[in-house]
Enzyme design. Structure first.
Site, PDB file in Angstrom:
ATOM      1  N   SER A  16     119.436 -56.680   6.739  1.00 36.33           N
ATOM      2  CA  SER A  16     120.775 -57.263   7.281  1.00 36.33           C
ATOM      3  C   SER A  16     121.112 -58.238   5.512  1.00 36.33           C
ATOM      4  O   SER A  16     120.690 -59.018   5.237  1.00 36.33           O
ATOM      5  CB  SER A  16     121.156 -58.468   8.570  1.00 36.33           C
TER       6      SER A  16
HETATM    7  N1  LIG Z   1     130.231 -62.975  11.098  1.00 38.33           N
HETATM    8  C1  LIG Z   1     129.036 -63.304  10.036  1.00 38.33           C
HETATM    9  C2  LIG Z   1     128.288 -61.612  10.380  1.00 38.33           C
HETATM   10  C3  LIG Z   1     127.057 -61.171  10.719  1.00 38.33           C
HETATM   11  C4  LIG Z   1     126.716 -59.442  11.008  1.00 38.33           C
HETATM   12  O1  LIG Z   1     127.869 -59.005  11.444  1.00 38.33           O
HETATM   13  N2  LIG Z   1     125.387 -59.261  11.433  1.00 38.33           N
HETATM   14  C5  LIG Z   1     124.958 -58.097  11.753  1.00 38.33           C
HETATM   15  C6  LIG Z   1     123.883 -57.855  10.643  1.00 38.33           C
HETATM   16  S1  LIG Z   1     124.747 -58.097   8.766  1.00 38.33           S
HETATM   17  C7  LIG Z   1     125.000 -58.589  13.026  1.00 38.33           C
HETATM   18  O2  LIG Z   1     123.882 -58.061  13.137  1.00 38.33           O
HETATM   19  N3  LIG Z   1     125.829 -58.267  13.477  1.00 38.33           N
HETATM   20  C8  LIG Z   1     125.878 -57.187  15.545  1.00 38.33           C
HETATM   21  C9  LIG Z   1     126.374 -57.906  15.621  1.00 38.33           C
HETATM   22  O3  LIG Z   1     127.890 -57.499  15.567  1.00 38.33           O
HETATM   23  O4  LIG Z   1     126.693 -57.576  16.921  1.00 38.33           O
HETATM   24  C10 LIG Z   1     128.752 -63.264   9.258  1.00 38.33           C
HETATM   25  O5  LIG Z   1     129.135 -64.292   8.449  1.00 38.33           O
HETATM   26  O6  LIG Z   1     127.279 -63.471   8.738  1.00 38.33           O
END
Ligand SMILES: N[C@@H](CCC(=O)N[C@@H](CS)C(=O)NCC(=O)O)C(=O)O
Length: 221
Positions: A16
């Site tokens: 991630s």
């Molecule tokens: N806004 C969050 C986004 C985090 C994110 O989108 N992580 C991904 C993996 S890199 C995820 O697990 N997404 C799942 C989802 O959005 O349902 C940040 O800034 O960290």
């Protein structure tokens, strides 16, 4: 039983990119945070997503291109270096099992082993044993046999496989759907508070009454 200190458990997977960014940012703020117990707990994000029928951002071209632009922007604002790898995604079962073994057997070196730039700066394929070996070798003062023994355990040891699966199941049970996810408990409380994302650190700090110097100051902390 409720603990006397606040705690934060961060569920993560090296696949991630937001976890990579979150780890770097979190650790910079954390230097100012005393009286809170922090644990980084490995999980298999793909396993979580399969189980709850979520889908990764890269499954959607518009989300993927936004993610790459967004991370680039966060890097620019915070000063945390970041480079999206050409080969994405890669299978992280092996490195995550290695980290599971290290969490158990090398507690004092474990977080240094997470804090590696192999994938999101250097673009190396961290599913490969030789890449993991090279990345971890400096942490163990070039003791290659030690790193090899953890690679072997990760590949063969049923106990390590079982514990990694347990961590992933535990994450699902706590409501985790993505990474990074922070499960926060206030001192004296038994309530789990779930925060999703590397952009929730200010909220975590406010919830626990911890200092937060602001995103743009992060490179100076
Ligand atoms: N806004 C969050 C986004 C985090 C994110 O989108 N992580 C991904 C993996 S890199 C995820 O697990 N997404 C799942 C989802 O959005 O349902 C940040 O800034 O960290």
């Amino acid at each position: 039983m409720a603990a006397t200190r606040a705690s934060i458990i961060c569920y993560y997977d090296l696949i991630s990119p937001y976890t990579y960014m979150g780890f770097k940012l979190f650790n910079r703020f954390r230097k100012q945070w005393t009286n809170v117990d922090v644990t980084f707990r490995p999980m298999l994000l793909g396993g979580v997503m399969n189980e709850i029928k979520n889908q990764p951002l890269f499954a959607f071209p518009s989300k993927k291109s936004h993610m790459i632009a967004d991370l680039d922007r966060i890097s620019g604002v915070t000063g945390v270096p970041f480079k999206f790898p050409q080969k994405f995604p890669v299978n992280t079962v092996l490195p995550m099992r290695v980290l599971t073994a290290l969490q158990i057997h090398e507690a004092d070196k474990y977080e240094q082993c997470i804090d590696k730039d192999e994938y999101f700066i250097h673009g190396r394929d961290i599913s490969q044993a030789d890449v993991i070996q090279q990345a971890l070798s400096p942490v163990f003062h070039s003791d290659t046999s030690k790193v090899q023994s953890y690679l072997q355990r990760a590949a063969q040891d049923q106990e390590i496989k079982k514990i990694f699966k347990q961590y992933t199941d535990e994450a699902i049970a706590k409501g985790v759907f993505g990474a990074p996810t922070f499960i926060v408990r206030k001192a004296g409380s038994e309530e789990d508070l779930l925060f999703f994302g590397s952009d929730r650190i200010e909220m975590i700090a406010a919830t626990l009454g911890l200092p937060y110097a602001g995103l743009t100051s992060v490179s100076k902390l």
